[in-house]
Structure formats: structure tokens, C-alpha cells
Design a protein around this motif. Structure first.
Motif, short mmCIF file in Angstrom:
data_model
loop_
_atom_site.label_atom_id
_atom_site.label_comp_id
_atom_site.label_asym_id
_atom_site.label_seq_id
_atom_site.Cartn_x
_atom_site.Cartn_y
_atom_site.Cartn_z
N GLU A 166 -4.30 9.14 3.67
CA GLU A 166 -6.25 8.90 3.42
C GLU A 166 -6.36 7.58 4.66
O GLU A 166 -7.55 8.21 4.91
CB GLU A 166 -5.89 9.19 1.81
CG GLU A 166 -7.93 8.70 1.98
CD GLU A 166 -7.43 9.02 0.21
OE1 GLU A 166 -9.25 8.64 -0.04
OE2 GLU A 166 -7.15 8.96 -0.67
N MET A 167 -6.59 6.26 4.24
CA MET A 167 -7.33 5.92 4.65
C MET A 167 -7.18 6.02 6.32
O MET A 167 -8.52 6.10 7.24
CB MET A 167 -6.88 4.18 4.49
CG MET A 167 -8.12 3.70 5.32
SD MET A 167 -7.18 0.98 4.98
CE MET A 167 -5.62 0.85 6.10
N MET B 291 1.33 -0.97 -0.17
CA MET B 291 -0.14 -0.40 0.47
C MET B 291 0.92 1.68 -0.15
O MET B 291 2.09 0.82 0.47
CB MET B 291 -0.78 -0.14 1.33
CG MET B 291 -1.70 1.06 1.31
SD MET B 291 -2.87 1.01 3.01
CE MET B 291 -3.62 -0.32 2.66
N LYS B 292 0.27 2.50 -1.05
CA LYS B 292 1.25 2.93 -0.73
C LYS B 292 0.92 4.26 -0.21
O LYS B 292 -0.47 3.88 0.84
CB LYS B 292 1.17 4.48 -2.52
CG LYS B 292 1.48 3.13 -3.23
CD LYS B 292 0.91 4.21 -5.18
CE LYS B 292 1.76 3.75 -5.20
NZ LYS B 292 0.71 4.29 -6.71
N LYS B 293 1.94 5.37 0.74
CA LYS B 293 2.20 6.25 1.54
C LYS B 293 0.95 7.31 1.65
O LYS B 293 0.39 6.93 2.67
CB LYS B 293 3.24 6.89 1.88
CG LYS B 293 3.32 7.35 3.25
CD LYS B 293 5.05 8.21 3.21
CE LYS B 293 5.90 8.36 4.52
NZ LYS B 293 6.77 8.99 4.42
N GLU B 294 1.30 7.24 0.44
CA GLU B 294 -0.57 8.28 0.14
C GLU B 294 -1.44 7.02 0.55
O GLU B 294 -1.62 8.39 1.31
CB GLU B 294 -0.13 8.97 -1.02
CG GLU B 294 -1.09 9.68 -1.26
CD GLU B 294 -1.15 10.26 -2.70
OE1 GLU B 294 -2.17 10.60 -3.85
OE2 GLU B 294 0.17 11.56 -2.76
N LYS B 295 -1.65 6.89 0.09
CA LYS B 295 -3.43 6.26 0.61
C LYS B 295 -3.16 4.92 2.78
O LYS B 295 -4.40 5.34 2.09
CB LYS B 295 -3.10 4.28 -0.42
CG LYS B 295 -4.62 3.63 -0.29
CD LYS B 295 -6.00 4.59 -1.41
CE LYS B 295 -7.00 4.53 -1.21
NZ LYS B 295 -7.90 4.39 -1.78
N PHE B 296 -2.12 4.89 2.93
CA PHE B 296 -1.99 4.66 3.87
C PHE B 296 -2.74 5.77 5.09
O PHE B 296 -3.62 5.43 5.77
CB PHE B 296 -1.16 4.12 4.22
CG PHE B 296 -0.60 4.33 5.93
CD1 PHE B 296 -1.60 2.78 6.33
CD2 PHE B 296 -0.26 4.70 6.45
CE1 PHE B 296 -1.10 3.33 7.48
CE2 PHE B 296 0.41 4.57 7.89
CZ PHE B 296 -0.44 3.62 8.44
#
Length: 86
Positions: free
Chosen positions: A8-9, A1-6
């Protein structure tokens, strides 16, 4: 999982938990109305804090929706809990 997506979640999970935290003022409001008064100052300050955070989330250049959404119920339930405690 990309840092940005993490992140955001994590923001949206924090949003859900913050909304639940403020919604759970409802039992205190019910107790206040039933004559079992709680404290005024803590929920009042939570309401003031939420007004500031919602304003921050909505009025910054790139709106911060998780912050605004997470704190919006705190305005309603924080002030309701405070004023029913009087």
C-alpha cells in the motif's frame, strides 16, 4: 511491517512520483508556447495512456485510487504539452 501495508505504501509513493512526472511537463508546455516547440507524439500518447489507466482505476469493481490519481495529471499535462507543440 506487514506485506499488505508495504505494498500500500509503495502504491502511494508510486502515485506521488507519477503525478510529479506529469506535472513536470509544465516546462515543455511553457517552451512550446514561447516558440521552442517540442515533439507532439510522446506527450499525446502519454495522455492517451493516462486516459486508459484512469478509466481502469475508476471503473474496475474495487476502485484503484492510486492508479487513477497517479495518472489523472497525465491527461491534462500530456495533452496540453502535445497540443501546444503543434
Amino acid at each position: 511491517m506487514k506485506k499488505e501495508k508495504f505494498f500500500e505504501m509503495m502504491g502511494w509513493i508510486g502515485t506521488v512520483t507519477a503525478v510529479l512526472m506529469y506535472v513536470f511537463y509544465f516546462p515543455q508546455i511553457e517552451n512550446n508556447l514561447a516558440g521552442h516547440k517540442g515533439t507532439f507524439i510522446q506527450p499525446f500518447m502519454a495522455g492517451v495512456n493516462c486516459v486508459l489507466w484512469v478509466s481502469y482505476g475508476l471503473f474496475k469493481e474495487k476502485r484503484d485510487w492510486p492508479v487513477a490519481i497517479a495518472n489523472a495529471p497525465g491527461i491534462i499535462f500530456g495533452f496540453a504539452a502535445a497540443f501546444t507543440a503543434l
